[in-house]
Structures are given as C-alpha cells and as structure tokens.
Scaffold this motif. Sequence first.
Motif, PDB file in Angstrom:
ATOM      1  N   GLY A 153      -4.118   1.374   4.590  1.00  0.00           N
ATOM      2  CA  GLY A 153      -3.791   2.729   4.152  1.00  0.00           C
ATOM      3  C   GLY A 153      -2.501   3.235   4.763  1.00  0.00           C
ATOM      4  N   ALA A 154      -2.299   2.973   6.054  1.00  0.00           N
ATOM      5  CA  ALA A 154      -1.061   3.381   6.723  1.00  0.00           C
ATOM      6  C   ALA A 154       0.142   2.665   6.124  1.00  0.00           C
ATOM      7  N   ASP A 155       0.000   1.380   5.835  1.00  0.00           N
ATOM      8  CA  ASP A 155       1.093   0.623   5.208  1.00  0.00           C
ATOM      9  C   ASP A 155       1.448   1.201   3.843  1.00  0.00           C
ATOM     10  N   LEU A 156       0.427   1.512   3.045  1.00  0.00           N
ATOM     11  CA  LEU A 156       0.688   2.042   1.706  1.00  0.00           C
ATOM     12  C   LEU A 156       1.266   3.459   1.746  1.00  0.00           C
ATOM     13  N   ARG A 157       0.838   4.273   2.702  1.00  0.00           N
ATOM     14  CA  ARG A 157       1.420   5.615   2.836  1.00  0.00           C
ATOM     15  C   ARG A 157       2.895   5.552   3.214  1.00  0.00           C
ATOM     16  N   ASN A 158       3.310   4.479   3.875  1.00  0.00           N
ATOM     17  CA  ASN A 158       4.709   4.302   4.270  1.00  0.00           C
ATOM     18  C   ASN A 158       5.507   3.475   3.269  1.00  0.00           C
ATOM     19  N   SER A 159       4.913   3.119   2.138  1.00  0.00           N
ATOM     20  CA  SER A 159       5.612   2.278   1.159  1.00  0.00           C
ATOM     21  C   SER A 159       6.627   3.102   0.373  1.00  0.00           C
ATOM     22  N   PHE A 160       7.625   2.413  -0.155  1.00  0.00           N
ATOM     23  CA  PHE A 160       8.683   3.054  -0.932  1.00  0.00           C
ATOM     24  C   PHE A 160       9.385   1.998  -1.763  1.00  0.00           C
ATOM     25  N   ASN A 161      10.170   2.451  -2.745  1.00  0.00           N
ATOM     26  CA  ASN A 161      10.988   1.535  -3.538  1.00  0.00           C
ATOM     27  C   ASN A 161      12.193   1.116  -2.705  1.00  0.00           C
ATOM     28  N   TYR A 162      12.467  -0.176  -2.697  1.00  0.00           N
ATOM     29  CA  TYR A 162      13.604  -0.689  -1.956  1.00  0.00           C
ATOM     30  C   TYR A 162      14.185  -1.855  -2.749  1.00  0.00           C
ATOM     31  N   LYS A 163      15.478  -1.843  -2.943  1.00  0.00           N
ATOM     32  CA  LYS A 163      16.130  -2.890  -3.726  1.00  0.00           C
ATOM     33  C   LYS A 163      15.858  -4.262  -3.102  1.00  0.00           C
ATOM     34  N   GLY A 164      15.353  -5.164  -3.898  1.00  0.00           N
ATOM     35  CA  GLY A 164      15.072  -6.529  -3.436  1.00  0.00           C
ATOM     36  C   GLY A 164      13.644  -6.746  -2.975  1.00  0.00           C
ATOM     37  N   ILE A 165      12.889  -5.653  -2.757  1.00  0.00           N
ATOM     38  CA  ILE A 165      11.480  -5.774  -2.372  1.00  0.00           C
ATOM     39  C   ILE A 165      10.685  -4.882  -3.320  1.00  0.00           C
ATOM     40  N   ASN A 166      10.284  -5.425  -4.431  1.00  0.00           N
ATOM     41  CA  ASN A 166       9.563  -4.658  -5.439  1.00  0.00           C
ATOM     42  C   ASN A 166       8.077  -4.618  -5.143  1.00  0.00           C
ATOM     43  N   PHE A 167       7.435  -3.560  -5.575  1.00  0.00           N
ATOM     44  CA  PHE A 167       5.983  -3.473  -5.510  1.00  0.00           C
ATOM     45  C   PHE A 167       5.449  -4.312  -6.663  1.00  0.00           C
ATOM     46  N   GLN A 179       5.625  -2.918 -12.701  1.00  0.00           N
ATOM     47  CA  GLN A 179       6.560  -1.870 -13.098  1.00  0.00           C
ATOM     48  C   GLN A 179       7.551  -1.581 -11.973  1.00  0.00           C
ATOM     49  N   ALA A 180       8.618  -0.893 -12.311  1.00  0.00           N
ATOM     50  CA  ALA A 180       9.672  -0.615 -11.341  1.00  0.00           C
ATOM     51  C   ALA A 180       9.248   0.424 -10.293  1.00  0.00           C
ATOM     52  N   ASP A 181       8.418   1.374 -10.696  1.00  0.00           N
ATOM     53  CA  ASP A 181       8.000   2.404  -9.749  1.00  0.00           C
ATOM     54  C   ASP A 181       6.681   2.019  -9.079  1.00  0.00           C
ATOM     55  N   LEU A 182       6.263   2.826  -8.110  1.00  0.00           N
ATOM     56  CA  LEU A 182       5.022   2.566  -7.388  1.00  0.00           C
ATOM     57  C   LEU A 182       3.833   3.133  -8.155  1.00  0.00           C
ATOM     58  N   ARG A 220     -12.457   0.887  -1.307  1.00  0.00           N
ATOM     59  CA  ARG A 220     -11.584   1.930  -0.746  1.00  0.00           C
ATOM     60  C   ARG A 220     -10.411   2.128  -1.686  1.00  0.00           C
ATOM     61  N   THR A 221     -10.054   3.399  -1.915  1.00  0.00           N
ATOM     62  CA  THR A 221      -8.910   3.747  -2.743  1.00  0.00           C
ATOM     63  C   THR A 221      -7.849   4.362  -1.835  1.00  0.00           C
ATOM     64  N   PHE A 222      -6.621   3.850  -1.932  1.00  0.00           N
ATOM     65  CA  PHE A 222      -5.508   4.302  -1.110  1.00  0.00           C
ATOM     66  C   PHE A 222      -4.489   4.999  -1.990  1.00  0.00           C
ATOM     67  N   THR A 223      -4.173   6.235  -1.687  1.00  0.00           N
ATOM     68  CA  THR A 223      -3.138   6.935  -2.451  1.00  0.00           C
ATOM     69  C   THR A 223      -1.757   6.627  -1.876  1.00  0.00           C
ATOM     70  N   ILE A 224      -0.767   6.700  -2.739  1.00  0.00           N
ATOM     71  CA  ILE A 224       0.615   6.441  -2.332  1.00  0.00           C
ATOM     72  C   ILE A 224       1.391   7.737  -2.576  1.00  0.00           C
ATOM     73  N   PRO A 225       1.747   8.457  -1.517  1.00  0.00           N
ATOM     74  CA  PRO A 225       2.362   9.790  -1.665  1.00  0.00           C
ATOM     75  C   PRO A 225       3.704   9.815  -2.432  1.00  0.00           C
ATOM     76  N   VAL A 226       4.527   8.784  -2.313  1.00  0.00           N
ATOM     77  CA  VAL A 226       5.845   8.816  -2.940  1.00  0.00           C
ATOM     78  C   VAL A 226       5.855   8.210  -4.339  1.00  0.00           C
ATOM     79  N   SER A 227       4.696   7.928  -4.902  1.00  0.00           N
ATOM     80  CA  SER A 227       4.650   7.318  -6.235  1.00  0.00           C
ATOM     81  C   SER A 227       4.955   8.339  -7.310  1.00  0.00           C
ATOM     82  N   GLY A 228       5.105   7.810  -8.522  1.00  0.00           N
ATOM     83  CA  GLY A 228       5.314   8.704  -9.663  1.00  0.00           C
ATOM     84  C   GLY A 228       6.721   8.871  -9.903  1.00  0.00           C
TER      85      GLY A 228
END
Length: 168
Positions: free
Chosen positions: A35-49, A136-139, A160-168
């Motif tokens: 959950g902590a890893d996913l909350r800190n996830s973001f789009n980054y060039k070269g490392i796609n979700f 997809q390109a976004d989270l 367990r369901t983990f939300t991703i705050p920076v998605s959308g």
Amino acid sequence: SLAVFATFSNAIKIWNRINERVSREDAIIFFDRMGADLRNSFNYKGINFRGGDEAFEFATLLNSQKLKIRTVGKIIYEFKPAAKSFNRRQSDYPGIYNSEEPKLTHKIEGVKSAKLQYYYFDKEKKLYLWSDKWAQADLPEAVRLEIEFEGKDDQTVLVRTFTIPVSG
C-alpha cells in the motif's frame, strides 16, 4: 511426570505456531508495504505502470543502496506458482539504467493462488470497471489483490484494495 508432559506439550504447540508457513500478520505487514509503495507511485518516463493477473510493476520512490538517497525506482510484485510465493522485487534508477535484475526484498510463502485487478474509469461507458490487465499510459484508480494461502484454516483468503492517489 504430568507437569513434565504438560510443559513438553505446550512447548511443541508454541514451536509449531512459530514455524507455520505464513501467518496472517506477515501477510498484513506485506500488504502495508504494498500500500505504501502504491501510494508513492507516479508516472515516470521509461518506467510504465504495467500489470497482469499475477504481476505488476510501477515507478515509485525508494531508498537506493548504491546512491544512499531516496530516488526513483521500479517495484515489481509477482506471484510465483512454482515457488508458491508472492514476491516484491525492486530496482533503483542506476539498476534500471544498467539493466540489472531487480532484487528480491520481501516475499510471502505458502501462497496457493493470487489474482490482481485494476480499477479504472471507462470514459466511453462512463463507468468505473475492474480489469485483469493494465497497459494504459496513466495509473489505475486502485489495485485489488486476492491471495489464497495453503492451510487448514477456513480463513485462507485475504483480499485488499489499494487506492492510488495520483491516478486519473
């Protein structure tokens, strides 16, 4: 002799409890890390979700052993059916650049099955849906993990369901 037997019997029960393949507490700690890893996830060039029904990977911030600082890196969570384990592997940015194999950092053993799903908003249907794959390109909005453990308990499935705050 009865006291010696009772002491020996209790010691064996404690030893068996300590040496169980996986405890619910270990799985909950693993889920907290995820959950902590996913909350800190973001789009980054070269490392796609990217994700499938048994594994996914994404960019996040992590502590680099090489650089001795917190930096961008890639986390991979994956189910290994042959090993009956669910693993967390990570690679910091220098490791990604040098094409090094991500290092195993955590794992849960005694896993019978694992299923991942990705929650997203379908703009055409104007509905929120779950998908077994993500390319997809976004989270995604959220990630759901369902793990079934080997064991004799009736409660061997954790979801367990983990939300991703920076998605959308």
